[in-house]
Design a protein around this motif. Structure first.
Motif, PDB file in Angstrom:
ATOM      1  N   SER A  30      88.919 -49.453  37.402  1.00  0.00           N
ATOM      2  CA  SER A  30      90.323 -49.712  37.603  1.00  0.00           C
ATOM      3  C   SER A  30      90.509 -50.452  38.779  1.00  0.00           C
ATOM      4  N   PHE A  31      89.580 -50.411  39.833  1.00  0.00           N
ATOM      5  CA  PHE A  31      89.302 -51.152  41.162  1.00  0.00           C
ATOM      6  C   PHE A  31      89.220 -52.619  40.663  1.00  0.00           C
ATOM      7  N   GLU A  32      88.214 -52.829  39.874  1.00  0.00           N
ATOM      8  CA  GLU A  32      87.653 -54.380  39.744  1.00  0.00           C
ATOM      9  C   GLU A  32      89.043 -54.941  38.731  1.00  0.00           C
ATOM     10  N   LYS A  33      89.531 -54.274  38.014  1.00  0.00           N
ATOM     11  CA  LYS A  33      90.715 -54.704  37.142  1.00  0.00           C
ATOM     12  C   LYS A  33      91.955 -55.332  37.893  1.00  0.00           C
ATOM     13  N   ALA A  34      92.198 -54.430  39.041  1.00  0.00           N
ATOM     14  CA  ALA A  34      93.375 -54.729  40.030  1.00  0.00           C
ATOM     15  C   ALA A  34      92.833 -55.809  40.773  1.00  0.00           C
ATOM     16  N   VAL A  35      91.659 -55.886  41.344  1.00  0.00           N
ATOM     17  CA  VAL A  35      91.257 -57.119  42.229  1.00  0.00           C
ATOM     18  C   VAL A  35      91.463 -58.162  41.338  1.00  0.00           C
ATOM     19  N   PHE A  36      90.679 -58.379  40.135  1.00  0.00           N
ATOM     20  CA  PHE A  36      90.576 -59.703  39.402  1.00  0.00           C
ATOM     21  C   PHE A  36      92.220 -60.037  38.873  1.00  0.00           C
ATOM     22  N   LEU A  88      83.702 -55.714  47.879  1.00  0.00           N
ATOM     23  CA  LEU A  88      83.350 -55.510  46.426  1.00  0.00           C
ATOM     24  C   LEU A  88      82.666 -56.677  46.188  1.00  0.00           C
ATOM     25  N   GLY A  89      82.851 -57.972  46.495  1.00  0.00           N
ATOM     26  CA  GLY A  89      82.304 -59.126  46.297  1.00  0.00           C
ATOM     27  C   GLY A  89      80.900 -59.094  46.813  1.00  0.00           C
ATOM     28  N   ARG A  90      80.719 -58.493  48.046  1.00  0.00           N
ATOM     29  CA  ARG A  90      79.479 -58.491  48.752  1.00  0.00           C
ATOM     30  C   ARG A  90      78.532 -57.576  47.703  1.00  0.00           C
ATOM     31  N   LEU A  91      78.871 -56.325  47.144  1.00  0.00           N
ATOM     32  CA  LEU A  91      78.054 -55.524  46.354  1.00  0.00           C
ATOM     33  C   LEU A  91      77.756 -56.079  45.145  1.00  0.00           C
ATOM     34  N   ARG A  92      78.912 -56.768  44.445  1.00  0.00           N
ATOM     35  CA  ARG A  92      78.537 -57.357  43.238  1.00  0.00           C
ATOM     36  C   ARG A  92      77.740 -58.381  43.379  1.00  0.00           C
TER      37      ARG A  92
END
Length: 398
Positions: free
Chosen positions: A129-135, A284-288
């Motif tokens: 859900s976090f990534e969906k919102a971010v993207f 999130l970008g750093r961790l990905r």
């Protein structure tokens, strides 16, 4: 073949090799300008283009048809030994394929756990859900080429004043941000181009700005630190400027894959340590970005060590960080072992830092530690470890 064709087909001033003609100083006399223009175009049309045409024919007719039929290097004569050698040269370790595979699996699990924790901190139930919102956020995609360049310039600019907190040794060489040249931008990635040791040409971060509307800005901050400072530019420029370094060593300041790429990946974390990645999306970008490098440990050893098919590579990648890129899968298949250097190099630096902190306690100085990592130029990981162990022992007695 397509890249060769592009360079072979463009005639005269339209060829990328003639691009410097557009930047000829106005101070040159008109006769000199004309003479240079004619000489450059004659070289392009008479030598460069025919050479690329011959290379295009060679690749298409002779080289590609003789390529290996299986995806893994294991399929060649002495394939397992070839892969062991690739691992050794690319990582400067004696780790085996199975060991690296297990390290990769553990790193993937750890980083996915960190992403899930960040999602909860940001107020979401889970990673999905976090990534969906971010993207879905409009600000995650570019509005112009210049906007993307401005973001990289901003991140590098905010890091530069923080460098004295982390390093005693700093480079003199300047750093500029620019777009990847047009003739290669469709196939390229964002990358660092070293400057010259005398500083006459600055280091450059070449940023992919092509198709900016679909540009994913998520890892721009991490990439800025990786390619710029405190990553490639700082490390390579320091090595080029070291007065006691042998000229041969200085000339290859970007070599030793695991050291150079390990340092750059380690540098992405340093941004977190000095207070950046304030936006959860950027963190999130750093961790990905780090997860990306961990996945490489699994798929590289999967295809070359465990006889995975290309589809197995794609399926594993898509389970953890979709979508799998065709270009990336091709890279791991064609260049055995190279992609292992990033994470293994970073893990070795982190291991040595933890050892130094544990053994030196209050005597540990992060600036002195970083300087000791950087002040001998790029090194095999075992040589770097020996230097740091000796540095720890010297500082214990102070």
């Amino acid at each position: 073949v397509a890249q060769c064709a592009e360079l072979a087909d463009a005639a005269g001033a339209a060829n990328p090799f003639a691009e410097p003609l557009t930047r000829m100083p106005a101070s040159f006399p008109a006769a000199d300008r004309q003479q240079l223009r004619e000489a450059v175009i004659a070289a392009v049309d008479g030598q460069v283009r025919p050479a690329y045409a011959r290379l295009q024919t060679f690749i298409a007719s002779e080289y590609a048809p003789k390529g290996r039929e299986q995806f893994g290097i294991w399929s060649l004569p002495d394939g397992d030994a070839r892969y062991r050698f690739a691992i050794h040269t690319q990582t400067t370790t004696d780790l085996g394929s199975d060991q690296i595979h297990e390290i990769g699996l553990a790193q993937v699990a750890d980083l996915e756990s960190q992403i899930a924790a960040l999602a909860r901190t940001a107020g979401y139930a889970d990673r999905q859900s976090f990534e969906k919102a971010v993207f879905a956020a409009p600000e995650m995609h570019g509005t112009s080429r210049q906007q993307i360049l401005d973001r990289f310039t901003h991140y590098i600019g905010q890091m530069e004043p923080k460098l004295p907190e982390l390093f005693g040794l700093l480079p003199r060489s300047r750093l500029v941000v620019t777009s990847v040249p047009g003739y290669m931008e469709k196939e390229s990635s964002t990358q660092y181009i070293p400057g010259t040791p005398d500083g006459s040409r600055p280091g450059q971060v070449w940023v992919v700005t092509y198709d900016y509307a679909v540009h994913d800005m998520l890892d721009d901050e991490a990439t800025s630190y990786h390619e710029g400072v405190p990553g490639h530019h700082l490390q390579i420029s320091i090595a080029q400027e070291l007065p006691g370094l042998h000229p041969f060593h200085r000339a290859f300041a970007g070599d030793c894959n695991a050291y150079v790429e390990g340092w750059a990946l380690y540098s992405e974390r340093l941004g977190k340590e000095v207070g950046f990645y304030q936006d959860p999306a950027s963190d999130l970008g750093r961790l990905r970005s780090e997860l990306y490098r961990a996945l490489r440990l699994v798929v590289d050893t999967g295809v070359h060590g465990k006889h995975w098919s290309r589809q197995q590579m794609v399926d594993y990648w898509n389970q953890h960080l979709p979508p799998a890129s065709d270009a990336e899968m091709d890279r791991y298949i064609a260049w055995p072992g190279q992609a292992l250097g990033y994470k293994l190099g970073q893990l070795k630096i982190l291991e040595l830092r933890q050892r130094a902190q544990a053994e030196l306690g209050p005597r540990f100085d992060i600036k002195a530690f970083h300087d000791e990592i950087l002040n001998a130029g790029p090194l095999p990981l075992d040589v770097m470890e020996s230097r740091i162990v000796a540095w720890i022992d010297r500082n214990k007695g102070k």
